[in-house]
Design an enzyme around this catalytic site. Structure first.
Site, short mmCIF file in Angstrom:
data_model
loop_
_atom_site.label_atom_id
_atom_site.label_comp_id
_atom_site.label_asym_id
_atom_site.label_seq_id
_atom_site.Cartn_x
_atom_site.Cartn_y
_atom_site.Cartn_z
N GLN A 1 -7.25 -16.38 -26.30
CA GLN A 1 -6.23 -17.38 -26.61
C GLN A 1 -6.76 -18.53 -27.47
O GLN A 1 -6.07 -19.52 -27.69
CB GLN A 1 -5.57 -17.91 -25.33
CG GLN A 1 -6.46 -18.73 -24.42
CD GLN A 1 -5.76 -19.04 -23.10
OE1 GLN A 1 -5.62 -18.18 -22.25
NE2 GLN A 1 -5.30 -20.28 -22.93
N GLN B 1 4.01 -22.47 -22.68
CA GLN B 1 3.31 -21.37 -22.00
C GLN B 1 4.11 -20.92 -20.76
O GLN B 1 4.30 -19.73 -20.53
CB GLN B 1 1.91 -21.86 -21.58
CG GLN B 1 1.24 -21.01 -20.53
CD GLN B 1 -0.18 -21.44 -20.26
OE1 GLN B 1 -1.05 -21.20 -21.06
NE2 GLN B 1 -0.44 -22.06 -19.12
N LEU C 1 -11.27 -27.88 -13.30
CA LEU C 1 -10.08 -28.23 -12.51
C LEU C 1 -9.90 -29.74 -12.37
O LEU C 1 -10.87 -30.48 -12.16
CB LEU C 1 -10.19 -27.61 -11.11
CG LEU C 1 -10.36 -26.08 -11.06
CD1 LEU C 1 -10.40 -25.60 -9.61
CD2 LEU C 1 -9.26 -25.37 -11.83
N HIS C 2 -8.66 -30.18 -12.54
CA HIS C 2 -8.33 -31.59 -12.34
C HIS C 2 -7.15 -31.69 -11.38
O HIS C 2 -6.69 -30.65 -10.86
CB HIS C 2 -8.04 -32.28 -13.68
CG HIS C 2 -7.03 -31.54 -14.53
ND1 HIS C 2 -5.72 -31.38 -14.15
CD2 HIS C 2 -7.15 -30.89 -15.71
CE1 HIS C 2 -5.07 -30.70 -15.06
NE2 HIS C 2 -5.91 -30.37 -16.03
N HIS D 1 -4.31 -29.15 -11.70
CA HIS D 1 -4.56 -27.84 -11.08
C HIS D 1 -4.47 -27.94 -9.56
O HIS D 1 -3.94 -27.05 -8.89
CB HIS D 1 -5.97 -27.34 -11.42
CG HIS D 1 -6.22 -27.11 -12.88
ND1 HIS D 1 -7.09 -27.87 -13.62
CD2 HIS D 1 -5.70 -26.19 -13.72
CE1 HIS D 1 -7.11 -27.43 -14.86
NE2 HIS D 1 -6.28 -26.42 -14.96
N GLY E 1 1.67 -25.27 -14.77
CA GLY E 1 2.03 -26.68 -14.89
C GLY E 1 3.04 -26.91 -16.01
O GLY E 1 3.01 -26.24 -17.05
N GLN E 2 3.91 -27.88 -15.80
CA GLN E 2 4.90 -28.23 -16.83
C GLN E 2 4.24 -28.80 -18.08
O GLN E 2 4.81 -28.78 -19.16
CB GLN E 2 5.90 -29.26 -16.26
CG GLN E 2 7.08 -29.50 -17.21
CD GLN E 2 7.84 -30.76 -16.90
OE1 GLN E 2 8.17 -31.00 -15.75
NE2 GLN E 2 8.12 -31.57 -17.91
O1 PAF Z 1 -3.14 -22.74 -18.77
C1 PAF Z 1 -4.24 -22.18 -18.74
O2 PAF Z 1 -5.22 -22.67 -18.19
C2 PAF Z 1 -4.37 -20.83 -19.42
O3 PAF Z 1 -3.62 -20.75 -20.58
C3 PAF Z 1 -4.08 -19.63 -18.50
C4 PAF Z 1 -2.63 -19.62 -18.05
C5 PAF Z 1 -4.98 -19.68 -17.29
C6 PAF Z 1 -4.34 -18.31 -19.23
O4 PAF Z 1 -5.66 -18.23 -19.66
#
Ligand code: PAF
Length: 279
Positions: A61, A153, A33-34, A37, A147-148
């Site tokens: 992913q 995504q 986390l930064h 987040h 986040g933008q």
């Molecule tokens: O943005 C992310 O950290 C990831 O793609 C997410 C949305 C948590 C899905 O794993």
């Protein structure tokens, strides 16, 4: 703050909260986390009765040659940060919890998942939408925060939630940047001193694009050309520079209100992305 490992447990807890008419904010993350987040978490804490942060480095992913193994994992620091920000639950499942043996069901948002970042990361967004669907199914959140910085995504998830009637609002929060403009990303940790300097080309090129638009240039071809010209460096390689419509992510010829200027650049072995929305 409680740390929950099992999807069944977080599901049961969330259901009880919903029965009591409590609102739930969900911040899906892969940890490390930064401040980006943390801005999502602060907004979630401000807007909801309860906040769940999920921390799960989602194998689905990552492509076979991507950085799944070396992706930063800083669980103790993440727990401390969540606790200090008023998070109520961390949902931290193990890969087997999310993808048990015989797992064969995936969610794909057609079209939007084949352009921009998807071209060099095939299957990436299918992994994202699948895990986010699973999170939404376990945690009936009122609002989920993204986040933008990861604009493609966020747009794909928004479309998925709409198309599949998922009863959750998707909130996209502004990109948080270092003082010199570099967008915060868990992957910035991979950059050495020289690469960190080179990485500023992303922000510089976006700033140049905004400047050109302000001075009246509206042909996207000209803007992209100017951006590409300043993205230079021994170890810098452009993946894409694009100006697209924010609904369908299709390239546009002329600047319109709300369009997105996005780019992905390799700095050494690290792929970084950034974007701005033209207001
Ligand atoms: O943005 C992310 O950290 C990831 O793609 C997410 C949305 C948590 C899905 O794993």
């Amino acid at each position: 703050m409680k740390i929950i490992r099992s999807p069944q447990t977080i599901s049961a807890i969330s259901k009880k909260l919903k029965l009591k008419k409590k609102t739930i904010g969900l911040v899906p993350t892969m940890g490390a986390l930064h401040k980006g987040h943390l801005s999502l978490i602060s907004e979630a804490v401000r807007e909801n009765d309860f906040v769940v942060v999920s921390i799960f480095v989602n194998p689905a992913q990552f492509g076979p040659r991507e950085d799944f193994k070396r992706y930063p994992r800083m669980v103790n620091k993440d727990i401390m940060l969540c606790r200090s920000r008023g998070v109520d639950f961390i949902f931290m499942p193990k890969p087997d919890h999310m993808y048990p043996k015989m797992f064969t069901t995936y969610v794909t948002v057609e079209g939007l998942s084949n352009v921009l970042c998807a071209k060099s990361r095939p299957g990436h967004f299918r992994g994202v939408t699948t895990v986010v669907t699973k999170l939404f199914n376990c945690i009936p959140a009122d609002i989920a925060y993204f986040g933008q910085k990861d604009i493609q995504q966020a747009i794909i998830i928004k479309r998925m939630a709409k198309d599949l009637n998922m009863p959750v609002a998707i909130k996209i929060m502004p990109t948080i940047r270092e003082s010199d403009g570099l967008a915060l990303s868990s992957r910035n940790i991979y950059l050495n001193v020289k690469e960190r300097k080179d990485a500023l080309v992303l922000f510089k090129s976006l700033k140049l694009a905004k400047g050109l638009i302000k001075s009246g240039v509206s042909e996207t071809g000209k803007i992209i050309h100017a951006m590409r010209r300043i993205i230079r460096g021994k170890n810098v390689r452009i993946d894409y520079v694009a100006i697209v419509d924010s609904d369908n992510l299709i390239p546009i010829q002329k600047i319109t209100k709300g369009c997105i200027i996005a780019l992905a650049v390799w700095i050494g072995k690290t792929r970084l992305i950034d974007n701005v929305i033209v207001r």
